[in-house]
Structures are given as structure tokens and as C-alpha cells.
Motif scaffolding. Sequence first.
Motif, PDB file in Angstrom:
ATOM      1  N   VAL A  55      -3.896   3.504  -2.616  1.00  0.00           N
ATOM      2  CA  VAL A  55      -2.649   4.105  -2.153  1.00  0.00           C
ATOM      3  C   VAL A  55      -2.982   5.368  -1.372  1.00  0.00           C
ATOM      4  CG1 VAL A  55      -0.429   5.076  -2.845  1.00  0.00           C
ATOM      5  CG2 VAL A  55      -1.408   3.174  -4.150  1.00  0.00           C
ATOM      6  N   ASP A  94      -0.727   0.765   0.663  1.00  0.00           N
ATOM      7  CA  ASP A  94      -0.576   0.477  -0.767  1.00  0.00           C
ATOM      8  C   ASP A  94      -1.051  -0.959  -0.969  1.00  0.00           C
ATOM      9  OD1 ASP A  94       0.098   0.094  -3.402  1.00  0.00           O
ATOM     10  OD2 ASP A  94       2.205   0.658  -3.169  1.00  0.00           O
ATOM     11  N   ILE A 139       3.952   8.046  -5.514  1.00  0.00           N
ATOM     12  CA  ILE A 139       4.481   7.647  -4.201  1.00  0.00           C
ATOM     13  C   ILE A 139       5.882   8.204  -4.026  1.00  0.00           C
ATOM     14  CG2 ILE A 139       5.312   5.688  -2.833  1.00  0.00           C
ATOM     15  CD1 ILE A 139       2.935   4.070  -4.046  1.00  0.00           C
ATOM     16  N   LEU A 164       3.840   6.873   3.572  1.00  0.00           N
ATOM     17  CA  LEU A 164       2.980   5.947   2.838  1.00  0.00           C
ATOM     18  C   LEU A 164       2.199   5.145   3.875  1.00  0.00           C
ATOM     19  CD1 LEU A 164       2.060   4.619   0.174  1.00  0.00           C
ATOM     20  CD2 LEU A 164       4.016   3.055   0.413  1.00  0.00           C
ATOM     21  N   ARG A 217      -4.842  -0.016  -7.345  1.00  0.00           N
ATOM     22  CA  ARG A 217      -4.264  -0.026  -6.007  1.00  0.00           C
ATOM     23  C   ARG A 217      -4.953   1.027  -5.143  1.00  0.00           C
ATOM     24  NH1 ARG A 217       1.872   0.522  -7.997  1.00  0.00           N
ATOM     25  NH2 ARG A 217       2.300   1.103  -5.842  1.00  0.00           N
ATOM     26  N   TYR A 246       0.998   5.287 -10.050  1.00  0.00           N
ATOM     27  CA  TYR A 246       1.098   5.127  -8.605  1.00  0.00           C
ATOM     28  C   TYR A 246       2.523   5.305  -8.098  1.00  0.00           C
ATOM     29  CZ  TYR A 246      -3.564   2.936  -8.699  1.00  0.00           C
ATOM     30  OH  TYR A 246      -4.900   2.678  -8.858  1.00  0.00           O
ATOM     31  N   ASP A 247       3.452   4.602  -8.725  1.00  0.00           N
ATOM     32  CA  ASP A 247       4.817   4.582  -8.196  1.00  0.00           C
ATOM     33  C   ASP A 247       5.504   5.938  -8.291  1.00  0.00           C
ATOM     34  OD1 ASP A 247       4.720   1.895  -7.347  1.00  0.00           O
ATOM     35  OD2 ASP A 247       5.104   1.220  -9.396  1.00  0.00           O
TER      36      ASP A 247
END
Length: 140
Positions: free
Chosen positions: A44, A33, A19, A30, A42, A15-16
Motif C-alpha cells: 500500500v 494497494d 488508508i 492512494l 498488501r 491497512y484500511d
Amino acid sequence: MKQSIVHIALVVRDYDEAIEFYTKKLNFTLIEDTYQPEQDKRWVVVSPPGSVGTTILLARASKSEQESFIGNQTGGRVFLFLNTDDFWRDYNDMVSKGIEFVRDPKKESYGMVAVFKDLYGNLWDLLQLNEDHPISKRMG
């Protein structure tokens, strides 16, 4: 009757890192989240700047079968199409941020186009459609 496509799921490894790529390299916003503890995942959602249409749901692969599709959700075909109001502004910005273009900019009958890879290798068209294109007319 009125319907619309709200999200398109894009399978990602993390995810990170996804992103970071979409917000820092492509300037996406974004939107959401949210941790979902019952599923240990998550929700997202990202969106291109200024867009009010379809969003991208960044969906972390949760099974080995899904992992094999990261970066190749369409078997090597262009998967997503990012339309812009200023092709050269966005192309030059993306190049300056290290985005890899696999097909150089080209004027086509429908507008300007170049093909780039996202962080996982999915192919995208960067487009600026002609004003008389049917999609441009719909976007008003």
C-alpha cells in the motif's frame, strides 16, 4: 549518478484505517494497494497531493516487535515532514478534519511550521519553507 529515495515505510496497525486517514484527513492519493498472497500482506503506497517524490509505504505490523513501534518509530521525535505551497490552507483544513496539532504554528527562519500527530501518534511537521530555502530551490 542519479539516485532517489522512493518509499519510506510507515508501520501501521491496519491497512484500511491507515488508508482512510491518509486519503481523507491528509488528502493523500492512494497510489497502489496490491495484495501479495504469498506473504499474506498488501503493498500500500500513498503520496501527498501533487507530489512526484518520495512516497509512503503503509506497512502493517506483522510481528509483536513491530507492533510496539506503531506511532513511535522515532522515539518521540518528529518523524515526517510535509511541505506545502500554502501553509494556512492546509493547516485550517487539517484542523477542520480533527487533526491534532501538538505545537502551534510558528514562523521560523526557514518558514512556517506546526507539529501534528497522525492517527497512531507519529509526529509530523507541516511546513511551508521559504522560497530561498535550499530545499525549495531544489523543488523548483
